[in-house]
Motif scaffolding. Structure first.
Motif, mmCIF file in Angstrom:
data_model
loop_
_atom_site.group_PDB
_atom_site.id
_atom_site.type_symbol
_atom_site.label_atom_id
_atom_site.label_comp_id
_atom_site.label_asym_id
_atom_site.label_seq_id
_atom_site.Cartn_x
_atom_site.Cartn_y
_atom_site.Cartn_z
ATOM 1 N N VAL A 6 18.832 -19.318 22.825
ATOM 2 C CA VAL A 6 18.329 -19.054 24.176
ATOM 3 C C VAL A 6 17.074 -18.180 24.107
ATOM 4 N N ILE A 7 17.081 -17.216 23.192
ATOM 5 C CA ILE A 7 15.946 -16.314 23.055
ATOM 6 C C ILE A 7 14.654 -17.080 22.752
ATOM 7 N N THR A 8 14.759 -18.185 22.032
ATOM 8 C CA THR A 8 13.566 -18.937 21.646
ATOM 9 C C THR A 8 12.847 -19.546 22.853
ATOM 10 N N PHE A 9 13.514 -19.640 23.982
ATOM 11 C CA PHE A 9 12.895 -20.223 25.167
ATOM 12 C C PHE A 9 12.042 -19.205 25.932
ATOM 13 N N PHE A 10 12.093 -17.931 25.531
ATOM 14 C CA PHE A 10 11.345 -16.892 26.248
ATOM 15 C C PHE A 10 10.101 -16.505 25.460
#
Length: 228
Positions: A224-228
């Motif tokens: 999920v962090i990679t989408f920010f």
């Protein structure tokens, strides 16, 4: 013939409890947590990863160190935590006498030690800060935030490296021999019945499933962090 069959049954169950089940879950958990760590490092840098995983790394390396000392290995050097160097944020180098069965067997548990150390720390921390979690209940307070942050760090440090798995294999032949002796002993004495071992496997699997669930959450958080 019946004696041989039941001895083989005992050996199979002991092998599953002591080696097969832990090995499968260790590989799965290690893959997920190590991948999560790599994703976080690539996204935010290795220094950021060091900060958020520091508690887990320290317990990881401390587990190796304590187990190595228990089995009489010579500790050549160690760092419980260090700035990233060649992909390492901590290490323990040790040596043993290959002709010493006790030290040779120790390699198995030394390699696997972080799974024990980090998992036990998570368990004790949960008992102290969020005991209701064991009953699927959550208390929303400052302790919950502390618990989440520390458990996340501990879970990032729980994964075994390729070197850890290789080191464990060095003690495998001793472990197999001990399991054969244990199977013969149980068959002759019936101290522990086969049904009891089946029950133990179910309980062990339940604990590993919880650890695997935490690893999956780590992996999903990293994704999920990679989408920010």
């Amino acid at each position: 013939m019946i004696f041989l069959k039941q001895t083989i049954d005992y050996f199979g169950l002991l092998l599953s409890i002591a080696i097969l089940l832990p090995a499968v879950f260790a590989w799965l958990i290690s893959y997920l947590t190590n991948t999560a760590g790599s994703i976080i490092s690539e996204k935010f840098g290795s220094h950021f990863y060091l900060v958020i995983s520091s508690i887990g790394v320290i317990i990881h390396e401390l587990s190796h160190l304590i187990m190595a000392l228990l089995f009489g290995h010579h500790i050549e050097n160690f760092r419980l935590l260090q700035l990233p160097k060649n992909g390492q944020v901590g290490f323990v180098t040790h040596s043993a006498n290959p002709k010493n069965p006790w030290q040779a067997f120790g390699n198995l548990l030394i390699g696997f030690a972080p799974m024990i150390g980090n998992s036990l720390t998570i368990y004790l921390l949960t008992r102290y800060l969020q005991p209701n979690v064991f009953y699927l209940q959550v208390s929303f307070n400052w302790q919950l935030l502390c618990w989440l942050l520390i458990v996340f760090s501990l879970s990032l440090g729980i994964g075994l490296s390729h070197e850890d798995f290789e080191n464990s294999m060095q003690g495998m032949w001793i472990a197999i021999l001990l399991l054969i002796i244990a199977a013969l002993t149980l068959q002759l004495t019936h101290i522990i019945l086969i049904d009891r071992l089946f029950t133990f496997i179910q309980q062990e699997a339940s604990l590993f499933v919880i650890a695997l669930a935490i690893a999956v959450i780590d992996f999903l958080i990293a994704k999920v962090i990679t989408f920010f």
